[in-house]
Scaffold this motif. Structure first.
Motif, mmCIF file in Angstrom:
data_model
loop_
_atom_site.group_PDB
_atom_site.id
_atom_site.type_symbol
_atom_site.label_atom_id
_atom_site.label_comp_id
_atom_site.label_asym_id
_atom_site.label_seq_id
_atom_site.Cartn_x
_atom_site.Cartn_y
_atom_site.Cartn_z
ATOM 1 N N GLN A 122 39.400 91.039 52.832
ATOM 2 C CA GLN A 122 38.417 92.112 52.798
ATOM 3 C C GLN A 122 38.795 93.163 53.855
ATOM 4 O OE1 GLN A 122 34.205 90.928 52.693
ATOM 5 N NE2 GLN A 122 34.915 88.796 52.620
ATOM 6 N N ASP A 125 34.793 92.237 57.599
ATOM 7 C CA ASP A 125 34.047 90.983 57.551
ATOM 8 C C ASP A 125 33.393 90.782 58.911
ATOM 9 O OD1 ASP A 125 33.095 88.339 57.476
ATOM 10 O OD2 ASP A 125 34.692 87.709 56.127
ATOM 11 N N CYS A 202 37.760 84.131 57.734
ATOM 12 C CA CYS A 202 36.952 85.365 57.809
ATOM 13 C C CYS A 202 37.713 86.504 58.486
ATOM 14 C CB CYS A 202 35.626 85.100 58.520
ATOM 15 S SG CYS A 202 35.770 84.275 60.122
ATOM 16 N N SER A 204 40.051 89.941 58.512
ATOM 17 C CA SER A 204 40.021 91.166 57.714
ATOM 18 C C SER A 204 41.031 92.162 58.267
ATOM 19 C CB SER A 204 38.619 91.797 57.723
ATOM 20 O OG SER A 204 38.260 92.181 59.047
#
Length: 625
Positions: A122, A125, A202, A204
């Motif tokens: 992403q 995050d 997690c 990014s």
């Protein structure tokens, strides 16, 4: 530092500037990915991200370096009031070795099959940012703190960390200056939060950019030697003292070496009982400007042209620490420099450029925000004189003892060599000088003792007049090239009666075809130089210097003096001068200050004082360059 110790020297140290070829594989990989996929969408190649990140990191260091050296913004908030000298500039020349190492390690990591592709990540995050912050506090800060304390232990300090502590003044580039071992310690501290976030799933793209750039930003801030956080902030929120360090805090560590070891958070110094109790009070004093000193001497210069404006100390260290030369790599920045010229023309005032200490006295160079060509625009004359006048009055109010006018700031047609300001303000405490007496002395002392005849161009200028009157007293025949019989006769009448015969007016270059000593105060074209006989030496006081195209002749440099060896904090070159060398008019002001003379030196040169000023310069350790 023991050079035989492991990880104490960089493996590419012998490559010089060719070390940047090490980036070649990263660039090649990005180009290959682009070609194989028919043009990658922006942001899908990790190698491309590394290249962009490298550029942004370099820009971060450069902007902090520029800010720290913008004395017109920062001089009152400098933590250590000394400057970065040439020894430190040379020692820290390869400050970016750590950045190279980290980029190469990152290139290996992202090429691994275990590292996620950018398409799987992403852009943002929040969980990753929170986890990275927790890991920084719980892991990076304490690991760096204890590793840093270990590096101050006897053998480790002498073999590794002493290099980083070589100089008392820090600058943003010092943040990257050290050994490979120190670079690895910083890499672990900087990257551990990223590794943790990615392992937790997690990570990014924004976290990679944001964390690394913020880390560099805080490192540069701490090493900037400029206090940037107001003491009022800590008074209003005392707990912040333990969450963020300051340049003063880090400077105390570099000075005393037994305290303030933290990465960014003084909390860990407090827990380890290594927090210097003077940190906050000293930070307040510096923030209030109590560390500021008034210069005793000011050299008032001006910008030569747009290209040379990029030679200022707050632009590029690799340029300002060497004599001025045109670098092709800087040409793309010409529009930016041109924009700054327009900005200075319309809304700027005289600013501080550089400084150094001599015999314990603070000397500064100020610049009038005008460029050389503007001095020849009739409508600009009034504005330029106004800028110079304001600078003189400011120096007088501050308590400066001597202000020396440089180059076109003392132009005869502009202000009579400074006479305009002294006449308008008869009660000035600051002594205004043009420094031309020492300029004449330098030129005259270059002339061999057996010379019987010289050819002088620019003969009726202030310097030309003084040179002619001095030489005729030595019974040296002076061929003064001038079309003005009236101006020639006025100068001739100033010579004692018994020496007037040695001053001769000539109107053509052909008159000097048998004279091998030319003193050039007016530009000579190649065609005019052809009249000089083979073996001629051209002494010069013309700006810019003439082009030396005669291989059978020799060409002198502009009059200059080398500052004494005990000069401190000098880390930039004065235009085309070599390191430690200043223009003779600059040196003339220095001598005026060191001698404590209480007279102005404006207008015509006092020929009787030429030897006095020369001997005073030698007495104080200045030598011909």
């Amino acid at each position: 530092m023991a050079m035989g110790s492991p990880l104490c020297s960089w493996p590419w140290a012998s490559l010089g500037s060719y070390k940047y070829l090490l980036y070649g594989p990263v660039v090649a990989k990005a180009a290959q990915e682009w070609r194989e996929h028919g043009g990658l969408p922006l942001g899908t190649s990790w190698c491309l991200h590394l290249i962009v990140l490298l550029a942004l990191r370099s820009l971060t260091y450069q902007l902090w370096f520029s800010y720290g050296n913008m004395l017109f913004f920062t001089r009152r908030r400098r933590v250590v009031d000394h400057g970065v000298d040439f020894r430190q500039v040379d020692a820290e020349w390869d400050w970016d070795n750590m950045v190279i190492m980290q980029t190469l390690i990152a290139a290996v990591v992202v090429s691994s099959s275990y590292f996620p592709a950018t398409s799987d990540l992403q852009l943002w995050d929040l969980r990753g940012w929170a986890l990275a912050w927790l890991l920084h506090v719980a892991f990076s800060e304490p690991v760096f703190y204890w590793a840093h304390r270990a590096l101050h232990w006897g053998p480790l300090f002498s073999q590794y960390h002493s290099l980083h502590h070589s100089f008392p003044v820090t600058q943003p580039l010092t943040a990257g200056f050290g050994t490979p071992l120190e670079g690895l310690v910083l890499t672990v501290a900087a990257w551990a939060p990223l590794v943790g976030a990615f392992l937790a799933g997690c990570g990014s793209v924004s976290l990679v950019y944001g964390h690394i750039l913020l880390f560099d930003y805080l490192r540069c801030m701490g090493y900037s030697n400029v206090e940037v956080i107001s003491h009022k902030t800590f008074q209003a929120f005392p707990f912040l003292r333990y969450l963020i360090y300051t340049p003063t805090y880090l400077s105390l560590h570099h000075r005393e070496k037994d305290c303030n070891f933290c990465l960014f958070m003084p909390l860990f110094d407090a827990l380890g009982r290594t927090l210097n109790s003077k940190s906050w009070e000293l930070q307040k004093e510096i923030d209030l400007g109590k560390n500021h000193r008034v210069p005793e001497f000011v050299f008032l210069a001006h910008v030569v042209d747009v290209v040379s404006s990029m030679h200022v100390p707050f632009a590029f260290r690799s340029c300002s620490s060497l004599p001025f030369a045109t670098h092709l790599v800087l040409l793309p920045l010409w529009p930016v420099a041109f924009g700054f010229m327009l900005l200075q023309w319309f809304c700027s005032k005289t600013f501080t450029v550089s400084f150094y200490y001599l015999h314990g006295r603070l000397h500064q160079t100020w610049s009038v925000p005008r460029y050389g060509f503007q001095y020849f625009i009739p409508s600009a004359k009034k504005g330029i004189n106004h800028q110079i006048e304001l600078a003189i009055l400011r120096a007088d109010k501050m308590g400066v003892k001597v202000l020396s006018l440089a180059a076109l700031n003392k132009n005869e047609a502009l202000n009579g060599g400074g006479t305009l300001f002294v006449s308008k303000h008869p009660n000035l405490r600051v002594r205004v000088v043009h420094g031309n007496t020492l300029t004449a002395a330098v030129i005259l002392n270059e002339i061999p003792g057996d010379v019987k005849e010289v050819f002088l161009t620019g003969a009726t200028s202030k310097l030309g007049r003084a040179i002619a009157l001095y030489l005729c007293r030595k019974k040296i025949r002076v061929l003064m090239l001038t079309m003005s019989t009236e101006r020639f006769q006025n100068i001739q009448r100033e010579a004692p009666d018994e020496f007037q015969q040695y001053v001769v007016q000539v109107t053509k270059y052909q008159a000097a075809k048998n004279c091998k000593t030319w003193i050039v105060g007016k530009w000579l074209s190649p065609r005019e130089q052809l009249w000089a006989p083979a073996g001629t030496h051209f002494h010069q006081f013309v700006v810019p210097p003439i082009i030396g195209f005669r291989r059978d002749c020799t060409y002198g440099k502009l009059a200059a003096m080398r500052l004494p060896r005990d000069v401190q904090g000098l880390g930039s070159c004065e235009y085309t001068m070599e390191r430690g060398v200043v223009h003779a008019c600059h040196a003339g002001g220095v001598v005026h200050c060191l001698e404590g003379w209480d007279h102005h030196e404006v207008g015509a040169i006092d020929v009787d004082r030429i030897d006095v000023v020369w001997n005073a310069a030698l007495k104080h350790g200045l030598t011909p360059a």
